[in-house]
Design an enzyme around this catalytic site. Structure first.
Site, PDB file in Angstrom:
ATOM      1  N   ASN A   7     -16.658  -8.668  26.483  1.00 35.71           N
ATOM      2  CA  ASN A   7     -16.248  -8.521  28.017  1.00 35.71           C
ATOM      3  C   ASN A   7     -17.485  -8.390  28.838  1.00 35.71           C
ATOM      4  O   ASN A   7     -17.925  -7.273  28.960  1.00 35.71           O
ATOM      5  CB  ASN A   7     -15.096  -7.498  28.157  1.00 35.71           C
ATOM      6  CG  ASN A   7     -14.641  -7.471  29.633  1.00 35.71           C
ATOM      7  OD1 ASN A   7     -15.088  -8.175  30.570  1.00 35.71           O
ATOM      8  ND2 ASN A   7     -13.681  -6.661  29.894  1.00 35.71           N
ATOM      9  N   ARG A  91     -13.992 -12.581  27.149  1.00 36.49           N
ATOM     10  CA  ARG A  91     -13.006 -12.469  28.641  1.00 36.49           C
ATOM     11  C   ARG A  91     -13.714 -13.161  29.352  1.00 36.49           C
ATOM     12  O   ARG A  91     -14.992 -13.214  29.883  1.00 36.49           O
ATOM     13  CB  ARG A  91     -12.963 -11.120  28.878  1.00 36.49           C
ATOM     14  CG  ARG A  91     -11.992 -10.850  29.942  1.00 36.49           C
ATOM     15  CD  ARG A  91     -12.062  -9.660  30.615  1.00 36.49           C
ATOM     16  NE  ARG A  91     -10.901  -9.447  31.851  1.00 36.49           N
ATOM     17  CZ  ARG A  91     -11.141  -8.729  32.489  1.00 36.49           C
ATOM     18  NH1 ARG A  91     -12.189  -7.842  32.607  1.00 36.49           N
ATOM     19  NH2 ARG A  91     -10.518  -8.770  33.650  1.00 36.49           N
ATOM     20  N   HIS A 180      -5.386 -10.864  35.259  1.00 32.66           N
ATOM     21  CA  HIS A 180      -4.518  -9.871  34.408  1.00 32.66           C
ATOM     22  C   HIS A 180      -3.634 -10.532  33.433  1.00 32.66           C
ATOM     23  O   HIS A 180      -2.681 -10.082  32.728  1.00 32.66           O
ATOM     24  CB  HIS A 180      -3.908  -8.838  35.004  1.00 32.66           C
ATOM     25  CG  HIS A 180      -4.726  -7.516  35.704  1.00 32.66           C
ATOM     26  ND1 HIS A 180      -4.361  -7.084  36.793  1.00 32.66           N
ATOM     27  CD2 HIS A 180      -5.713  -7.232  35.375  1.00 32.66           C
ATOM     28  CE1 HIS A 180      -4.951  -6.514  37.554  1.00 32.66           C
ATOM     29  NE2 HIS A 180      -5.790  -6.234  36.581  1.00 32.66           N
ATOM     30  N   HIS A 208       0.960  -4.148  35.879  1.00 31.31           N
ATOM     31  CA  HIS A 208      -0.241  -3.808  35.217  1.00 31.31           C
ATOM     32  C   HIS A 208      -0.843  -3.024  36.340  1.00 31.31           C
ATOM     33  O   HIS A 208      -1.394  -3.241  37.540  1.00 31.31           O
ATOM     34  CB  HIS A 208      -1.051  -4.908  34.958  1.00 31.31           C
ATOM     35  CG  HIS A 208      -2.378  -4.657  34.490  1.00 31.31           C
ATOM     36  ND1 HIS A 208      -2.772  -4.880  33.140  1.00 31.31           N
ATOM     37  CD2 HIS A 208      -3.452  -3.988  35.109  1.00 31.31           C
ATOM     38  CE1 HIS A 208      -4.184  -4.327  33.236  1.00 31.31           C
ATOM     39  NE2 HIS A 208      -4.489  -3.950  34.166  1.00 31.31           N
ATOM     40  N   LEU A 209      -0.806  -1.579  36.286  1.00 30.03           N
ATOM     41  CA  LEU A 209      -1.204  -0.627  37.448  1.00 30.03           C
ATOM     42  C   LEU A 209      -2.507   0.130  36.909  1.00 30.03           C
ATOM     43  O   LEU A 209      -2.141   1.287  35.910  1.00 30.03           O
ATOM     44  CB  LEU A 209       0.069   0.160  37.619  1.00 30.03           C
ATOM     45  CG  LEU A 209       1.388  -0.363  37.895  1.00 30.03           C
ATOM     46  CD1 LEU A 209       2.436   0.807  38.223  1.00 30.03           C
ATOM     47  CD2 LEU A 209       1.393  -1.259  38.944  1.00 30.03           C
ATOM     48  N   ARG A 241      -8.980  -1.726  46.563  1.00 23.83           N
ATOM     49  CA  ARG A 241      -8.637  -2.976  47.092  1.00 23.83           C
ATOM     50  C   ARG A 241      -7.559  -2.667  47.920  1.00 23.83           C
ATOM     51  O   ARG A 241      -6.554  -2.009  47.755  1.00 23.83           O
ATOM     52  CB  ARG A 241      -8.451  -4.160  46.210  1.00 23.83           C
ATOM     53  CG  ARG A 241      -9.607  -4.449  45.456  1.00 23.83           C
ATOM     54  CD  ARG A 241      -9.293  -5.649  44.751  1.00 23.83           C
ATOM     55  NE  ARG A 241     -10.198  -6.000  43.477  1.00 23.83           N
ATOM     56  CZ  ARG A 241     -10.291  -6.022  42.404  1.00 23.83           C
ATOM     57  NH1 ARG A 241      -8.726  -5.901  41.788  1.00 23.83           N
ATOM     58  NH2 ARG A 241     -11.134  -6.151  41.403  1.00 23.83           N
ATOM     59  N   ILE A 332      -2.702   3.578  35.154  1.00 21.34           N
ATOM     60  CA  ILE A 332      -1.678   4.586  35.816  1.00 21.34           C
ATOM     61  C   ILE A 332      -0.270   4.050  35.304  1.00 21.34           C
ATOM     62  O   ILE A 332       0.488   5.000  35.301  1.00 21.34           O
ATOM     63  CB  ILE A 332      -1.665   4.152  37.627  1.00 21.34           C
ATOM     64  CG1 ILE A 332      -3.089   4.459  37.943  1.00 21.34           C
ATOM     65  CG2 ILE A 332      -0.502   4.616  38.448  1.00 21.34           C
ATOM     66  CD1 ILE A 332      -3.297   3.955  39.572  1.00 21.34           C
ATOM     67  N   GLU A 384      -5.919  -6.030  25.854  1.00 19.34           N
ATOM     68  CA  GLU A 384      -6.184  -7.155  26.149  1.00 19.34           C
ATOM     69  C   GLU A 384      -7.341  -7.770  25.037  1.00 19.34           C
ATOM     70  O   GLU A 384      -7.258  -8.684  24.789  1.00 19.34           O
ATOM     71  CB  GLU A 384      -7.053  -7.208  27.484  1.00 19.34           C
ATOM     72  CG  GLU A 384      -5.992  -6.971  28.722  1.00 19.34           C
ATOM     73  CD  GLU A 384      -6.671  -6.552  30.090  1.00 19.34           C
ATOM     74  OE1 GLU A 384      -6.955  -7.451  30.880  1.00 19.34           O
ATOM     75  OE2 GLU A 384      -6.901  -5.238  30.091  1.00 19.34           O
TER      76      GLU A 384
END
Ligand code: AMP
Length: 398
Positions: A7, A91, A180, A208-209, A241, A332, A384
């Site tokens: 990645n 990735r 994601h 997905h947090l 963001r 999270i 992932e």
């Protein structure tokens, strides 16, 4: 079969080496601060041996060379020969409409990736650089590209078209792509397995947090909507963001502050979200600590974060005509007991009952609703890298 997963970011390269016989991780680590002072590589092998090598690493080529040397090291390495590695999986953040699945990379595909790179100017160029360096250093190894956007290519037009002049889409590719994807795909499939129900018959909302955050609506195994858009800026409140805002704020604040489009873009991407609202940190743990001490902005930031997720759950339940399972993943989602509880609070009308004891968990696969809850909620740690390794193996095997 051994697969190396890369990645490659602008100043770092994360890597994992998998033994695909049992999907175990033989080694993993990060090359950090490439081209900056104090660069180093961290490395951990499957025996728990950890090392850090501080060394000048001026570019990605040097970084990947160093990670290969580390894997081959006589003392702590895990390979005798790079020939033991069958292929390299990469990735890639943005695949636009050109890539709806993982691909074996050739020069033509590298060119296509470069053509769509202006849609992800921060992410795709370093991803492509990683691919090129691996092609150069390991010319005999197949290289596979796995795209963050690919899983969402099944979205219907009504979910991905913006209500802007249609030629924005036709001429410039301005549409919603979503990100994601490897994570949403992995955790939704895993949730179906954990619930022992057919993936192709379930309506699942995946949350997905993490520092970057997005929600996806996965109906009968296909993504039908997701909260990120043309770029990862749209949707949820994230670490730095802003997520969804009134687009008119952009010219309004550019005029007020007399700033350029780039400066406004930086504010929305790097100075907003949990960090911007709390004024404390982009890290939810710091924000939670500050809120516990009574910091009002920190409290608001967390409430806003959870509330936005809750609204998307409502929207996606409506979009799919119901929901069977809600899945939490990433930093999270996997760890914040409070966040999950706040997000799910008040969803009893959907037929969802939280099991508070079960929800008291971190980073493990767990159903967090009661036995009689019609709608299930689950924690599923994302992986992932494993998805990239699996896709790579599948492509090179066929
Ligand atoms: P990610 O981008 O998936 O690595 O997630 C990063 C976010 O997850 C940060 O906001 C972290 O504060 C949060 N996070 C990671 N570990 C924990 C934890 N044990 N408790 C609460 N939040 C966590």
């Amino acid at each position: 079969m051994k697969i190396l997963v890369i990645n490659s970011g602008s100043s770092s390269i994360k890597y994992q080496l998998f033994n695909m016989e049992d999907e175990s991780v033989l080694a993993k680590g990060v090359v950090e601060r490439i081209g900056i002072d104090d660069s180093f590589i961290s490395y951990e092998n499957g025996n728990g041996q950890e090392i850090t090598i501080e060394k000048d690493i001026s570019d990605h080529k040097e970084g990947i060379r160093l990670l290969i040397d580390t894997l081959l090291n006589e003392d702590y390495g895990v390979l005798n020969d790079m020939d033991d590695v069958e292929a390299v999986g990469h990735r890639v953040v943005h695949g636009a409409e050109e890539f709806s699945g993982s691909v074996l990379i050739d020069d033509k595909l590298v060119k296509t990736m470069e053509d769509v790179a202006d849609l992800a100017p921060l992410h795709n160029p370093p991803n492509i650089m990683g691919i090129k360096v691996c092609q150069e250093l390991m010319p005999d190894k197949p290289q596979v590209g796995v795209f963050d956007t690919a899983f969402h290519q099944t979205m219907p037009e009504k979910a991905y078209i913006y209500a802007l002049p249609y030629e924005f889409y036709k001429k410039y590719g301005v549409r919603r792509y979503g990100f994601h994807g490897t994570s949403h795909g992995y955790v939704s499939k895993r949730a179906a397995e954990l619930l022992d129900k057919p993936y192709s018959e379930l309506k699942i909302i995946t949350c997905h947090l993490g520092n970057g955050a997005s929600v996806a609506a996965v109906k009968n195994g296909k993504s039908v909507d997701t909260s990120m858009g043309l770029t990862p800026l749209e949707g949820l409140v994230m670490g730095t963001r802003c997520g969804d805002i009134d687009p008119a704020i952009v010219p309004f604040m550019m005029n007020k502050l007399d700033i350029s489009a780039e400066e406004m873009d930086t504010i929305m991407n790097k100075e907003s979200g949990l960090y911007g609202v709390s004024g404390v940190s982009n890290d939810s743990r710091d924000v939670e600590d500050a809120a516990a001490e009574g910091n009002h902005q920190a409290e608001v930031a967390l409430e806003l974060f959870d509330y936005r997720v809750k609204k998307y759950i409502g929207a996606y339940t409506a979009a799919m005509g119901g929901v069977d399972a809600i899945v939490f993943t990433a930093g999270i989602g996997e760890n914040s007991i409070d966040s999950r509880e706040n997000i799910l609070e008040g969803l009893e009308y959907l037929g969802l009952k939280v099991d508070k004891e079960a929800n008291n968990c971190r980073s493990k696969e767990q159903i967090i609703t009661t036995e009689d809850s019609r709608v299930k909620a689950l924690v599923v740690p994302t992986n992932e890298e494993l998805v990239i390794a699996r896709d790579t193996m599948e492509i090179v095997s066929s």
